[in-house]
Design a protein around this motif. Sequence first.
Motif, PDB file in Angstrom:
ATOM      1  N   GLU A 100       0.835  -1.197   0.000  1.00  0.00           N
ATOM      2  CA  GLU A 100       0.000   0.000   0.000  1.00  0.00           C
ATOM      3  C   GLU A 100       0.870   1.247   0.000  1.00  0.00           C
ATOM      4  OE1 GLU A 100      -3.396   2.258   2.736  1.00  0.00           O
ATOM      5  OE2 GLU A 100      -2.757   0.213   3.222  1.00  0.00           O
ATOM      6  N   ILE A 101       0.559   2.204  -0.888  1.00  0.00           N
ATOM      7  CA  ILE A 101       1.257   3.487  -0.916  1.00  0.00           C
ATOM      8  C   ILE A 101       0.506   4.447  -0.001  1.00  0.00           C
ATOM      9  CG2 ILE A 101       1.987   5.415  -2.357  1.00  0.00           C
ATOM     10  CD1 ILE A 101       2.166   3.487  -4.703  1.00  0.00           C
ATOM     11  N   CYS A 102       1.100   4.725   1.157  1.00  0.00           N
ATOM     12  CA  CYS A 102       0.466   5.617   2.136  1.00  0.00           C
ATOM     13  C   CYS A 102       0.751   7.086   1.819  1.00  0.00           C
ATOM     14  CB  CYS A 102       0.956   5.286   3.539  1.00  0.00           C
ATOM     15  SG  CYS A 102       0.654   3.573   4.045  1.00  0.00           S
ATOM     16  N   ASN A 103       1.947   7.362   1.355  1.00  0.00           N
ATOM     17  CA  ASN A 103       2.328   8.744   1.048  1.00  0.00           C
ATOM     18  C   ASN A 103       3.509   8.701   0.092  1.00  0.00           C
ATOM     19  OD1 ASN A 103       2.224  11.528   1.134  1.00  0.00           O
ATOM     20  ND2 ASN A 103       3.317  11.717   3.071  1.00  0.00           N
ATOM     21  N   LEU A 104       3.752   9.823  -0.578  1.00  0.00           N
ATOM     22  CA  LEU A 104       4.868   9.900  -1.522  1.00  0.00           C
ATOM     23  C   LEU A 104       5.094  11.351  -1.919  1.00  0.00           C
ATOM     24  CD1 LEU A 104       3.623   8.513  -4.999  1.00  0.00           C
ATOM     25  CD2 LEU A 104       2.234   9.754  -3.365  1.00  0.00           C
ATOM     26  N   ILE A 246       2.411   2.971 -14.365  1.00  0.00           N
ATOM     27  CA  ILE A 246       0.974   3.243 -14.255  1.00  0.00           C
ATOM     28  C   ILE A 246       0.809   4.582 -13.544  1.00  0.00           C
ATOM     29  CG2 ILE A 246      -1.202   2.454 -13.269  1.00  0.00           C
ATOM     30  CD1 ILE A 246      -0.118  -0.407 -13.529  1.00  0.00           C
ATOM     31  N   LYS A 247       0.337   5.591 -14.268  1.00  0.00           N
ATOM     32  CA  LYS A 247       0.392   6.952 -13.747  1.00  0.00           C
ATOM     33  C   LYS A 247      -0.532   7.188 -12.560  1.00  0.00           C
ATOM     34  CE  LYS A 247      -3.004   9.695 -16.380  1.00  0.00           C
ATOM     35  NZ  LYS A 247      -3.901   8.640 -16.824  1.00  0.00           N
ATOM     36  N   ASN A 248      -1.579   6.380 -12.395  1.00  0.00           N
ATOM     37  CA  ASN A 248      -2.530   6.567 -11.302  1.00  0.00           C
ATOM     38  C   ASN A 248      -2.151   5.815 -10.030  1.00  0.00           C
ATOM     39  OD1 ASN A 248      -4.157   6.561 -14.066  1.00  0.00           O
ATOM     40  ND2 ASN A 248      -5.132   8.019 -12.682  1.00  0.00           N
ATOM     41  N   LEU A 249      -0.956   5.239  -9.997  1.00  0.00           N
ATOM     42  CA  LEU A 249      -0.508   4.464  -8.840  1.00  0.00           C
ATOM     43  C   LEU A 249       0.050   5.431  -7.795  1.00  0.00           C
ATOM     44  CD1 LEU A 249      -0.412   1.424  -8.173  1.00  0.00           C
ATOM     45  CD2 LEU A 249       1.991   1.474  -8.838  1.00  0.00           C
ATOM     46  N   SER A 250      -0.843   6.186  -7.159  1.00  0.00           N
ATOM     47  CA  SER A 250      -0.437   7.262  -6.276  1.00  0.00           C
ATOM     48  C   SER A 250      -0.921   6.989  -4.847  1.00  0.00           C
ATOM     49  CB  SER A 250      -0.982   8.593  -6.814  1.00  0.00           C
ATOM     50  OG  SER A 250      -0.368   9.701  -6.195  1.00  0.00           O
ATOM     51  N   ARG A 251      -1.110   8.048  -4.047  1.00  0.00           N
ATOM     52  CA  ARG A 251      -1.518   7.877  -2.646  1.00  0.00           C
ATOM     53  C   ARG A 251      -2.786   7.029  -2.532  1.00  0.00           C
ATOM     54  NH1 ARG A 251       0.300  13.048  -3.075  1.00  0.00           N
ATOM     55  NH2 ARG A 251       1.915  13.699  -1.593  1.00  0.00           N
ATOM     56  N   MET A 288      12.168  12.363 -11.257  1.00  0.00           N
ATOM     57  CA  MET A 288      12.627  13.085 -10.076  1.00  0.00           C
ATOM     58  C   MET A 288      13.152  12.103  -9.027  1.00  0.00           C
ATOM     59  SD  MET A 288       9.142  14.063  -7.991  1.00  0.00           S
ATOM     60  CE  MET A 288       8.258  12.776  -7.090  1.00  0.00           C
ATOM     61  N   SER A 289      13.861  12.635  -8.035  1.00  0.00           N
ATOM     62  CA  SER A 289      14.122  11.878  -6.816  1.00  0.00           C
ATOM     63  C   SER A 289      12.856  11.926  -5.968  1.00  0.00           C
ATOM     64  CB  SER A 289      15.295  12.493  -6.050  1.00  0.00           C
ATOM     65  OG  SER A 289      14.948  13.800  -5.595  1.00  0.00           O
ATOM     66  N   GLY A 290      12.732  11.024  -4.998  1.00  0.00           N
ATOM     67  CA  GLY A 290      11.504  11.043  -4.228  1.00  0.00           C
ATOM     68  C   GLY A 290      11.497  10.031  -3.103  1.00  0.00           C
ATOM     69  N   PHE A 291      10.341   9.929  -2.454  1.00  0.00           N
ATOM     70  CA  PHE A 291      10.171   8.980  -1.356  1.00  0.00           C
ATOM     71  C   PHE A 291       8.809   8.312  -1.452  1.00  0.00           C
ATOM     72  CE2 PHE A 291       8.003  12.692   0.288  1.00  0.00           C
ATOM     73  CZ  PHE A 291       6.918  12.162   0.995  1.00  0.00           C
ATOM     74  N   LEU A 292       8.735   7.119  -0.907  1.00  0.00           N
ATOM     75  CA  LEU A 292       7.477   6.396  -0.720  1.00  0.00           C
ATOM     76  C   LEU A 292       7.356   6.022   0.744  1.00  0.00           C
ATOM     77  CD1 LEU A 292       7.464   3.790  -3.654  1.00  0.00           C
ATOM     78  CD2 LEU A 292       6.109   5.880  -3.515  1.00  0.00           C
ATOM     79  N   GLU A 293       6.143   6.133   1.285  1.00  0.00           N
ATOM     80  CA  GLU A 293       5.840   5.581   2.592  1.00  0.00           C
ATOM     81  C   GLU A 293       4.853   4.437   2.369  1.00  0.00           C
ATOM     82  OE1 GLU A 293       4.608   8.927   4.922  1.00  0.00           O
ATOM     83  OE2 GLU A 293       6.628   9.804   4.926  1.00  0.00           O
ATOM     84  N   LEU A 294       5.266   3.236   2.762  1.00  0.00           N
ATOM     85  CA  LEU A 294       4.586   2.009   2.353  1.00  0.00           C
ATOM     86  C   LEU A 294       4.169   1.177   3.548  1.00  0.00           C
ATOM     87  CD1 LEU A 294       7.174   0.983  -0.390  1.00  0.00           C
ATOM     88  CD2 LEU A 294       5.021   2.206  -0.757  1.00  0.00           C
ATOM     89  N   LYS A 295       3.211   0.280   3.297  1.00  0.00           N
ATOM     90  CA  LYS A 295       2.801  -0.727   4.278  1.00  0.00           C
ATOM     91  C   LYS A 295       2.518  -2.014   3.527  1.00  0.00           C
ATOM     92  CE  LYS A 295      -1.224  -0.367   6.368  1.00  0.00           C
ATOM     93  NZ  LYS A 295      -2.306   0.067   7.285  1.00  0.00           N
ATOM     94  N   CYS A 296       2.998  -3.129   4.044  1.00  0.00           N
ATOM     95  CA  CYS A 296       2.880  -4.411   3.342  1.00  0.00           C
ATOM     96  C   CYS A 296       1.981  -5.386   4.085  1.00  0.00           C
ATOM     97  CB  CYS A 296       4.264  -5.051   3.170  1.00  0.00           C
ATOM     98  SG  CYS A 296       5.351  -4.178   2.036  1.00  0.00           S
ATOM     99  N   GLU A 297       1.413  -6.279   3.313  1.00  0.00           N
ATOM    100  CA  GLU A 297       0.641  -7.404   3.825  1.00  0.00           C
ATOM    101  C   GLU A 297       1.009  -8.625   3.000  1.00  0.00           C
ATOM    102  OE1 GLU A 297      -4.058  -8.870   4.135  1.00  0.00           O
ATOM    103  OE2 GLU A 297      -3.541  -6.890   3.328  1.00  0.00           O
TER     104      GLU A 297
END
Length: 452
Positions: A100-104, A246-251, A288-297
Amino acid sequence: MAQYGPRLVIPIDLKKKPWEQKHPLHNRWHPDIPPVEEVRVGEVFRVEMMDFSGGRITHSYSVDDIKHADPSIVHYLSGPIRVVDVDGIPAKPGDLLAVEICNLGPLPGDEWGFTASFDRENGGGFLTDHFPCATKAIWYFEGIYAYSPHIPGVRFPGITHPGVVGTAPSMELLKIWNERERELEENGLKTLKLCEVLHSRPLANLPSPKGCRLGKIEEGTPEWEKIAREAARTIPGRENGGNCDIKNLSRGSKVYLPVFVEGANFSTGDMHFSQGDGEIAFCGAIEMSGFLELKCEIIRGGMKEYLTPMGPTPLHVNPIFEIGPVEPRFSEWLVFEGISVDESGRQHYLDASVAYKRAVLNAIDYLSKFGYSKEQVYLLLSCCPCEGRISGIVDSPNALATLAIPTAIFDQDIRPKAKKVPVGPRLVRQPDVLKSTYDGNLPTTKNPGATT
């Protein structure tokens, strides 16, 4: 006192090279690339990333870094990350990894990006036979919006997303990849008629030690030499996910990835501030450079339960993507159609790639009537939130593709009107994109009906 918020598992120092990072980055897929970190299901963790080039494409107003880019280095990925359950038991082959992409977002202090097309001799893009020169535009971010001094008169909100999310392949799956892509590279030109039309980039990018980075495995060792000859390039998407773009793979989005090795060995990278469907210029999102905040199951046994093989083995599966609730709202679109008839007038049978090419070329020629160079429009359609569709795939002989462009991103009305677009002095969108000369001798395609 309890600490809230994500745990930083992979930090990035932009002053250092990809191989100098605390957790060295990698740019190949292989089951023996060792994990650099471990996470447990349910915890929120933060992964930072360099841009896909590892900082080699710069902020300078010069196109030289694109013209002479080394295509063997892409993509620099953060990871692999080993995923275990609450009892410390790792993900197993046959499981599904739900990410899950929580933030980016962009890395703080590095809020800029670039869109570019490679020189035709060096990788090209979807329209490389029409646009053989290397081009580049720099973008700056204002919160959720992007603007470029090289493409004046447009401003749009980005749907920020990672271009690459994937798990490590097993050796069996890696062998399948390499064998089928080698067959395509060696024999595709003899059998694939589409190559006569697009005649663009190499048909496949086979394993090569050139430019190879394998994370913590030291270059020059016997282990590195063996893996570098086997490891798959990260350019195409495959059964493990990978370069899905996939461009809509966002928050709020989720990715359900098949697990092929113990621990899943999840990797990610290639952050995009924004992208159009198809990323037609190839280096074509706002990179760009960037970050993802993720959660896994971990969904135990989920591959067999939820994924249907589309091939001869149980490994021939593909991920499932759940799009999140956050995206820009546009109410007015201008839609361009294309059919599977190429620029020479030749009919192709239900060929969606030819139809999409025609739709994009139609849009480029149309928007150039409003003062833009065609190179500006080419890069814009590669990175703005435009939407591509296969609108018809059953009506022989023509596949029908469409490209929808949100009109609100322009500072002028681009719709057709009774009063014609002025053909004399008009607003010219200057400066143009950064552009090199094309010094190669590959044939180019001209559209006899297009404006010059």
